[in-house]
Scaffold this motif. Structure first.
Motif, PDB file in Angstrom:
ATOM      1  N   VAL A 165       7.469   0.625   4.620  1.00 50.65           N
ATOM      2  CA  VAL A 165       8.479  -0.399   4.330  1.00 50.65           C
ATOM      3  C   VAL A 165       9.603   0.187   3.474  1.00 50.65           C
ATOM      4  O   VAL A 165      10.780  -0.111   3.692  1.00 50.65           O
ATOM      5  CB  VAL A 165       7.832  -1.612   3.632  1.00 50.65           C
ATOM      6  N   LEU A 197      -0.310 -11.840   5.415  1.00 47.93           N
ATOM      7  CA  LEU A 197      -1.031 -10.579   5.284  1.00 47.93           C
ATOM      8  C   LEU A 197      -1.760 -10.507   3.947  1.00 47.93           C
ATOM      9  O   LEU A 197      -2.945 -10.155   3.890  1.00 47.93           O
ATOM     10  CB  LEU A 197      -0.061  -9.402   5.409  1.00 47.93           C
ATOM     11  N   THR A 198      -1.066 -10.875   2.871  1.00 50.10           N
ATOM     12  CA  THR A 198      -1.676 -10.809   1.544  1.00 50.10           C
ATOM     13  C   THR A 198      -2.797 -11.827   1.402  1.00 50.10           C
ATOM     14  O   THR A 198      -3.837 -11.540   0.799  1.00 50.10           O
ATOM     15  CB  THR A 198      -0.617 -11.049   0.454  1.00 50.10           C
ATOM     16  N   ILE A 207      10.545 -10.630  -1.576  1.00 51.13           N
ATOM     17  CA  ILE A 207       9.218 -10.186  -1.156  1.00 51.13           C
ATOM     18  C   ILE A 207       8.246 -10.154  -2.329  1.00 51.13           C
ATOM     19  O   ILE A 207       7.063 -10.499  -2.189  1.00 51.13           O
ATOM     20  CB  ILE A 207       9.315  -8.793  -0.491  1.00 51.13           C
ATOM     21  N   THR A 239       3.146   0.693   2.191  1.00 56.65           N
ATOM     22  CA  THR A 239       4.240   0.644   1.212  1.00 56.65           C
ATOM     23  C   THR A 239       5.310   1.682   1.536  1.00 56.65           C
ATOM     24  O   THR A 239       6.510   1.373   1.531  1.00 56.65           O
ATOM     25  CB  THR A 239       3.693   0.884  -0.209  1.00 56.65           C
ATOM     26  N   VAL A 299       3.502  -2.004  -4.694  1.00 61.43           N
ATOM     27  CA  VAL A 299       4.818  -2.636  -4.551  1.00 61.43           C
ATOM     28  C   VAL A 299       5.531  -2.692  -5.895  1.00 61.43           C
ATOM     29  O   VAL A 299       6.732  -2.386  -6.000  1.00 61.43           O
ATOM     30  CB  VAL A 299       4.675  -4.049  -3.961  1.00 61.43           C
ATOM     31  N   TYR A 335       4.459 -11.327   5.006  1.00 63.69           N
ATOM     32  CA  TYR A 335       3.748 -10.726   3.882  1.00 63.69           C
ATOM     33  C   TYR A 335       2.795 -11.724   3.239  1.00 63.69           C
ATOM     34  O   TYR A 335       1.712 -11.360   2.773  1.00 63.69           O
ATOM     35  CB  TYR A 335       4.780 -10.231   2.864  1.00 63.69           C
ATOM     36  N   TYR A 336       3.197 -12.995   3.208  1.00 60.86           N
ATOM     37  CA  TYR A 336       2.319 -14.026   2.635  1.00 60.86           C
ATOM     38  C   TYR A 336       1.000 -14.105   3.394  1.00 60.86           C
ATOM     39  O   TYR A 336      -0.083 -14.092   2.794  1.00 60.86           O
ATOM     40  CB  TYR A 336       3.013 -15.388   2.655  1.00 60.86           C
ATOM     41  N   ASN A 344      -2.822   0.952   1.944  1.00 61.40           N
ATOM     42  CA  ASN A 344      -1.787   0.364   1.094  1.00 61.40           C
ATOM     43  C   ASN A 344      -0.629   1.329   0.869  1.00 61.40           C
ATOM     44  O   ASN A 344       0.546   0.939   0.933  1.00 61.40           O
ATOM     45  CB  ASN A 344      -2.392  -0.041  -0.253  1.00 61.40           C
ATOM     46  N   ILE A 371      10.307 -11.338   6.350  1.00 63.57           N
ATOM     47  CA  ILE A 371       9.325 -10.393   5.814  1.00 63.57           C
ATOM     48  C   ILE A 371       8.411 -11.112   4.828  1.00 63.57           C
ATOM     49  O   ILE A 371       7.192 -10.899   4.814  1.00 63.57           O
ATOM     50  CB  ILE A 371      10.020  -9.207   5.133  1.00 63.57           C
ATOM     51  N   SER A 393      -0.380  -4.816  -4.296  1.00 62.14           N
ATOM     52  CA  SER A 393       0.669  -5.340  -5.165  1.00 62.14           C
ATOM     53  C   SER A 393       1.041  -4.334  -6.249  1.00 62.14           C
ATOM     54  O   SER A 393       2.214  -4.240  -6.645  1.00 62.14           O
ATOM     55  CB  SER A 393       0.209  -6.649  -5.812  1.00 62.14           C
ATOM     56  N   PRO A 424       3.032 -12.157  -3.165  1.00 65.38           N
ATOM     57  CA  PRO A 424       1.601 -11.965  -3.431  1.00 65.38           C
ATOM     58  C   PRO A 424       1.023 -12.964  -4.418  1.00 65.38           C
ATOM     59  O   PRO A 424      -0.121 -13.424  -4.249  1.00 65.38           O
ATOM     60  CB  PRO A 424       1.541 -10.538  -4.003  1.00 65.38           C
TER      61      PRO A 424
END
Length: 280
Positions: free
Chosen positions: A26, A117-118, A48, A23, A136, A114-115, A19, A110, A133, A52
């Motif tokens: 990015v 992936l999460t 973005i 992070t 982030v 990301y959706y 993680n 992105i 999260s 999550p």
């Protein structure tokens, strides 16, 4: 820790290491692309940041369909978090952060990646997804904090967008209270006199998200602020509310692998609970 805890501790270190790496990777890209364009950067971040919470809700609905999770608090809080992030996004749009086609294209693509992936991460390990999260949200808090310190005097001279005034000060503020799980409802009512206040409020929102994401990493540790506001109720109402919460099923598994192996039927969970109450 005992020897039985060591494998789990090793897994947690791997999860958190991934993680932090993802992070930082990015962040390095965004720093390079948006070194001198703060509002566009914030627009990308807020596009973005909403993702999550939608992913969490999607997976939780799937778990409900399988009969594994029946926790309304998680659904309520995560939706309230997405609602809060939506208004951050609306503020950045009002400030012109989405004017360039490239910024919209980058942020939206992105967000889609990301959706998924999460969602996958949350399906396998909710703890890992919540920590991601948290990383982030910590970055978002730090970014807004640096911006406020660098441009505070300038921001105090600029008006607040109407969408921010409406969100923080008008109408039914139930959703505003709901995502702040470390506070009792109605204990935070921000002022919005200028753009400086808006960014301070957004920064504080991000810190509330950090605290909630950290709490979520311990199974069963999340509770809706409104469902825990018992001290303001009459004694009789408190007893009734506590009985309702006791009847709510506690998730007995986390992640699709564990749930598929260990999950039981509703009737069996009721029997277990009845047996436990009799032993008391």
């Amino acid at each position: 820790s005992s020897s039985s805890d060591k494998p789990e501790s090793w897994i947690i270190r791997v999860e958190q290491g991934f993680n932090l790496f993802a992070t930082d990777f990015v962040i390095a890209i965004l720093d390079r692309l948006y070194a001198d364009r703060d509002y566009a950067r914030f627009y990308v971040l807020e596009t973005i940041a909403r993702v999550p919470y939608f992913a969490f809700v999607s997976v939780l609905h799937m778990y409900e369909s399988f009969g594994w999770w029946r926790r309304a608090d998680y659904l309520k809080v995560h939706f309230a978090e997405s609602w809060n992030e939506l208004h951050h996004l609306l503020v950045m749009e009002a400030l012109g952060g989405d004017e360039r086609w490239f910024d919209r294209f980058l942020a939206q693509h992105i967000a889609v990646a990301y959706y998924f992936l999460t969602s996958l991460m949350y399906t396998i390990s909710p703890r890992m997804a919540y920590h991601f999260s948290e990383c982030v949200e910590k970055h978002a808090f730090s970014t807004y904090d640096k911006f406020i310190k660098a441009h505070g005097e300038e921001l105090k001279k600029l008006p607040a967008p109407q969408v921010a005034v409406d969100y923080y000060t008008k109408g039914d503020l139930y959703m505003f209270d709901e995502f702040q799980t470390d506070r009792l409802p109605e204990t935070r009512r921000p002022r919005v006199d200028n753009l400086y206040d808006v960014f301070v409020n957004i920064r504080e929102d991000e810190w509330e998200h950090c605290k909630t994401m950290k709490a979520c990493q311990v199974r069963g540790n999340l509770h809706s602020p409104h469902s825990t506001k018992l001290k303001d109720l009459p004694d009789e109402a408190q007893d009734e509310k506590e009985d309702e919460e006791d009847e709510e099923e506690v998730a007995e598994c986390a992640g699709i692998v564990e749930c598929a192996i260990t999950a039981t039927s509703h009737a069996e969970r009721v029997r277990k609970k009845s047996t436990a109450l009799l032993k008391q």
